[in-house]
Write a protein that holds these residues in place. Sequence first.
Motif, PDB file in Angstrom:
ATOM      1  N   THR A 166       5.893  -7.579   0.322  1.00 30.72           N
ATOM      2  CA  THR A 166       4.524  -7.299   0.760  1.00 30.72           C
ATOM      3  C   THR A 166       4.119  -5.901   0.333  1.00 30.72           C
ATOM      4  N   VAL A 167       2.842  -5.747   0.060  1.00 27.34           N
ATOM      5  CA  VAL A 167       2.242  -4.448  -0.224  1.00 27.34           C
ATOM      6  C   VAL A 167       1.195  -4.193   0.851  1.00 27.34           C
ATOM      7  N   CYS A 168       1.270  -3.033   1.488  1.00 29.31           N
ATOM      8  CA  CYS A 168       0.358  -2.715   2.582  1.00 29.31           C
ATOM      9  C   CYS A 168      -0.521  -1.525   2.202  1.00 29.31           C
ATOM     10  N   PRO A 169      -1.726  -1.790   1.724  1.00 27.49           N
ATOM     11  CA  PRO A 169      -2.627  -0.696   1.352  1.00 27.49           C
ATOM     12  C   PRO A 169      -3.206  -0.011   2.583  1.00 27.49           C
ATOM     13  N   GLY A 170      -3.601   1.232   2.388  1.00 27.52           N
ATOM     14  CA  GLY A 170      -4.446   1.911   3.352  1.00 27.52           C
ATOM     15  C   GLY A 170      -5.887   1.799   2.897  1.00 27.52           C
TER      16      GLY A 170
END
Length: 260
Positions: A177-181
């Motif tokens: 998973t990639v969790c952007p701000g």
Amino acid sequence: MSGRLALVTGAGRGIGAAVVGALAGRGARVLATDLDGGAVAEVAAAYPGGRVVGRPLDVSDATAVERLVAEAEETLGPLDIAVNVAGVLRMSPATELGDDDWAATFAVNTNGVFHVCRSVARRMAERGGGSIVTVASNAAGVPRTGMAAYAASKAASVMFTKCLGLEVAARGVRCNTVCPGSTLTDMQRGMWEASGTADPEAAARSVVAGDLAAYRNGIPLGRIADPADIAESVAFLASDRARHITLHDLYVDGGATLRA
């Protein structure tokens, strides 16, 4: 990624469109999907030679997802990569959150991830390889005021992706998973408009500075992310350069959450 086929949801704009560009730029063929068929057709048209094919898709519809994946594998070839980007945001204090907004948020952000992952992972596992990346949010790990449904739906998608990854790891399928701000997308601009902010530059400065009243840290790197920043992280995790990375949760937020 030459010769590989990737499925990208939410590809009509923002992070999804940037992911299409990052994968196609590395030689992959891309099946770009979005609820907005016109938007994804425009994205596909920007890439000559049929490298990108655009198709409308409602990820909340399990039957439609399975039909599209089956059709893609029959006409385009086996899917090597799948990237879940499709998402919606319904802002509201938790105590005022309506049933419809809660259900609509989970229908796309969580059920949509489940539908896509279930369909592609089954096929990847049978072939003995593949890479799935779910784009979530740093709100999945840090509470946000006014974002209870969004944060909860993203947290659920992160844990689902990890559990799936554990189950299919022995079959050579990696799930991350990639969790952007805060990222400069239509969703971000919509949040500013909903808050009554008329000046986007002032709004961006406010995000970078943080908001003590909303219990929100600023961004230590001093800038809001561009969609390409997120797309590059997705492309890395989808590639063979990350061949020994799975069940990983990569925060791409300029340090905003202090990785709490």
